[in-house]
Design an enzyme around this catalytic site. Structure first.
Site, PDB file in Angstrom:
ATOM      1  N   ASN A 191       0.866  -1.188   0.000  1.00 43.88           N
ATOM      2  CA  ASN A 191       0.000   0.000   0.000  1.00 43.88           C
ATOM      3  C   ASN A 191       0.901   1.236   0.000  1.00 43.88           C
ATOM      4  O   ASN A 191       1.480   1.573   1.030  1.00 43.88           O
ATOM      5  CB  ASN A 191      -0.894  -0.038   1.248  1.00 43.88           C
ATOM      6  CG  ASN A 191      -1.706   1.235   1.417  1.00 43.88           C
ATOM      7  OD1 ASN A 191      -1.785   2.064   0.497  1.00 43.88           O
ATOM      8  ND2 ASN A 191      -2.315   1.398   2.581  1.00 43.88           N
ATOM      9  N   TRP A 192       1.004   1.869  -1.176  1.00 44.69           N
ATOM     10  CA  TRP A 192       1.904   3.040  -1.285  1.00 44.69           C
ATOM     11  C   TRP A 192       1.332   4.270  -0.586  1.00 44.69           C
ATOM     12  O   TRP A 192       2.016   5.261  -0.425  1.00 44.69           O
ATOM     13  CB  TRP A 192       2.142   3.378  -2.757  1.00 44.69           C
ATOM     14  CG  TRP A 192       3.020   2.411  -3.483  1.00 44.69           C
ATOM     15  CD1 TRP A 192       3.474   1.202  -3.023  1.00 44.69           C
ATOM     16  CD2 TRP A 192       3.553   2.550  -4.809  1.00 44.69           C
ATOM     17  NE1 TRP A 192       4.258   0.596  -3.979  1.00 44.69           N
ATOM     18  CE2 TRP A 192       4.325   1.404  -5.082  1.00 44.69           C
ATOM     19  CE3 TRP A 192       3.454   3.535  -5.796  1.00 44.69           C
ATOM     20  CZ2 TRP A 192       4.990   1.218  -6.297  1.00 44.69           C
ATOM     21  CZ3 TRP A 192       4.112   3.352  -7.009  1.00 44.69           C
ATOM     22  CH2 TRP A 192       4.873   2.201  -7.248  1.00 44.69           C
ATOM     23  N   LYS A 193       0.052   4.228  -0.255  1.00 50.92           N
ATOM     24  CA  LYS A 193      -0.636   5.417   0.300  1.00 50.92           C
ATOM     25  C   LYS A 193      -0.414   6.596  -0.662  1.00 50.92           C
ATOM     26  O   LYS A 193      -0.358   6.378  -1.868  1.00 50.92           O
ATOM     27  CB  LYS A 193      -0.142   5.705   1.716  1.00 50.92           C
ATOM     28  CG  LYS A 193      -0.182   4.453   2.579  1.00 50.92           C
ATOM     29  CD  LYS A 193       0.042   4.703   4.030  1.00 50.92           C
ATOM     30  CE  LYS A 193       0.041   3.376   4.765  1.00 50.92           C
ATOM     31  NZ  LYS A 193       0.171   3.517   6.194  1.00 50.92           N
ATOM     32  N   HIS A 209      -9.270   0.603   5.362  1.00 47.65           N
ATOM     33  CA  HIS A 209      -7.965   0.861   5.991  1.00 47.65           C
ATOM     34  C   HIS A 209      -8.170   1.831   7.152  1.00 47.65           C
ATOM     35  O   HIS A 209      -8.993   2.747   7.072  1.00 47.65           O
ATOM     36  CB  HIS A 209      -6.994   1.451   4.960  1.00 47.65           C
ATOM     37  CG  HIS A 209      -5.593   1.509   5.462  1.00 47.65           C
ATOM     38  ND1 HIS A 209      -5.161   2.494   6.315  1.00 47.65           N
ATOM     39  CD2 HIS A 209      -4.534   0.683   5.281  1.00 47.65           C
ATOM     40  CE1 HIS A 209      -3.886   2.278   6.616  1.00 47.65           C
ATOM     41  NE2 HIS A 209      -3.484   1.179   5.999  1.00 47.65           N
ATOM     42  N   GLU A 269      -4.722  -5.418  10.949  1.00 49.54           N
ATOM     43  CA  GLU A 269      -3.754  -4.328  11.081  1.00 49.54           C
ATOM     44  C   GLU A 269      -3.981  -3.609  12.410  1.00 49.54           C
ATOM     45  O   GLU A 269      -4.833  -2.698  12.481  1.00 49.54           O
ATOM     46  CB  GLU A 269      -3.929  -3.332   9.939  1.00 49.54           C
ATOM     47  CG  GLU A 269      -3.649  -3.923   8.581  1.00 49.54           C
ATOM     48  CD  GLU A 269      -3.093  -2.875   7.627  1.00 49.54           C
ATOM     49  OE1 GLU A 269      -1.985  -3.090   7.119  1.00 49.54           O
ATOM     50  OE2 GLU A 269      -3.734  -1.833   7.443  1.00 49.54           O
ATOM     51  N   SER A 326       4.087  -2.345  10.258  1.00 50.76           N
ATOM     52  CA  SER A 326       5.548  -2.282  10.369  1.00 50.76           C
ATOM     53  C   SER A 326       6.246  -3.590   9.998  1.00 50.76           C
ATOM     54  O   SER A 326       7.228  -3.978  10.634  1.00 50.76           O
ATOM     55  CB  SER A 326       5.962  -1.814  11.766  1.00 50.76           C
ATOM     56  OG  SER A 326       5.434  -0.522  12.022  1.00 50.76           O
ATOM     57  N   GLY A 379       2.950  -1.171   4.282  1.00 53.51           N
ATOM     58  CA  GLY A 379       2.909   0.256   3.988  1.00 53.51           C
ATOM     59  C   GLY A 379       4.295   0.760   3.634  1.00 53.51           C
ATOM     60  O   GLY A 379       4.784   0.596   2.513  1.00 53.51           O
ATOM     61  N   GLY A 380       4.972   1.375   4.606  1.00 57.44           N
ATOM     62  CA  GLY A 380       6.256   2.041   4.375  1.00 57.44           C
ATOM     63  C   GLY A 380       7.262   1.210   3.591  1.00 57.44           C
ATOM     64  O   GLY A 380       7.894   1.714   2.641  1.00 57.44           O
TER      65      GLY A 380
END
Ligand code: PEP
Length: 248
Positions: free
Chosen positions: A13-15, A92, A164, A209, A230-231
């Site tokens: 998920n690049w957001k 999300h 999540e 994370s 994510g990150g």
């Protein structure tokens, strides 16, 4: 751990991050990755969908509950279909918080995604305060029940779930493998009360994370079928190493 009937999946998920260059780098690195035992899905910001060459699976980060019309800023399932997007993240925690998405709205969105023949990646997870007062399972059951009531358990055959914990998203604080397994087992057990086969076969991702250095231990838990990342999905090499952990 690959459990019979369940294939590991890793979704990035690049957001609201990334650029055209990242699309190119990601495609290049994954073109020769040889990940035969798992599925990779990239969920970039929607303007980038058309830049992908069709080899990586695509997902959206959100979807409108409506078919079309006067809904400024929204993207429809028909549009996702035109870009061969196969997945859509729904519910999300950032959308639940920033856009006030209720359990009921999330259920409508899941219904919309299923109606179009796409796979929703339905996110559930608790804030730290809820865990601290011992209401974790009730909280997650309520998130699941809203969707179960709307679409029925049989439709969960075409749903991917993502657990999540909100306190682990983007914080560097990961749920321990045992904490993740405990909640994943609860989710599977909750669905099994309505349908044992659906519960046994549904893919449940862990998100919060996940990095190259903790993915393997998390993914080796019996009820963890991969990750929502994510990150770390913004770094092609790091994301690849997470996918390699799921490929084993
Ligand atoms: C997420 O936002 O879905 C997520 C899991 O983020 P991160 O991996 O950065 O914690």
């Amino acid at each position: 751990m690959q459990v019979v009937g369940r294939r590991q999946l890793v979704a990035g998920n690049w957001k609201m991050n990334g650029d055209k260059a990242l699309v190119g780098k990601m495609q290049k690195i994954f073109a020769t990755a040889g990940l035969d035992n798992m599925d990779v899905v990239i969920c970039p910001p929607s303007p980038y969908f058309g830049l992908f060459d069709g080899k990586l699976k695509l997902g959206s980060q959100n979807i409108s509950e409506f078919d079309s019309g006067a809904h400024t800023g929204e993207v429809s399932v028909a549009m996702l279909n035109e870009f061969k997007c196969q997945y859509s993240i729904v519910g999300h925690s950032e959308r639940r918080a920033d856009n006030h998405e209720s359990n009921e709205l999330v259920a409508l969105k899941v219904e919309q995604v299923l109606k179009a023949g796409l796979t929703p990646i339905l996110c559930v997870g608790e804030p730290e305060s809820v865990r601290e007062i011992g209401k974790l399972f009730e909280f997650i059951a309520a998130q699941l029940n809203a969707v179960l009531m709307k679409v029925g358990v049989s439709q969960f055959a075409d749903v991917v779930l993502a657990y999540e914990p909100i306190w682990a998203i983007g914080t560097g604080k990961t749920a321990s493998p045992a904490q993740a397994q405990e909640v994943h087992a609860f989710i599977r057990g909750h669905l099994a009360k309505q349908d044992v086969n659906i519960a046994a076969n549904i893919i449940i991702l862990y998100g919060g994370s996940v990095k190259g250095n903790n993915a393997q231990e998390l993914f080796s838990q019996v009820d963890v079928d991969g990750g929502l990342i994510g990150g770390a999905s913004l770094d092609p090499q790091e994301f690849l190493s997470i996918c390699q952990a799921a490929n084993q």
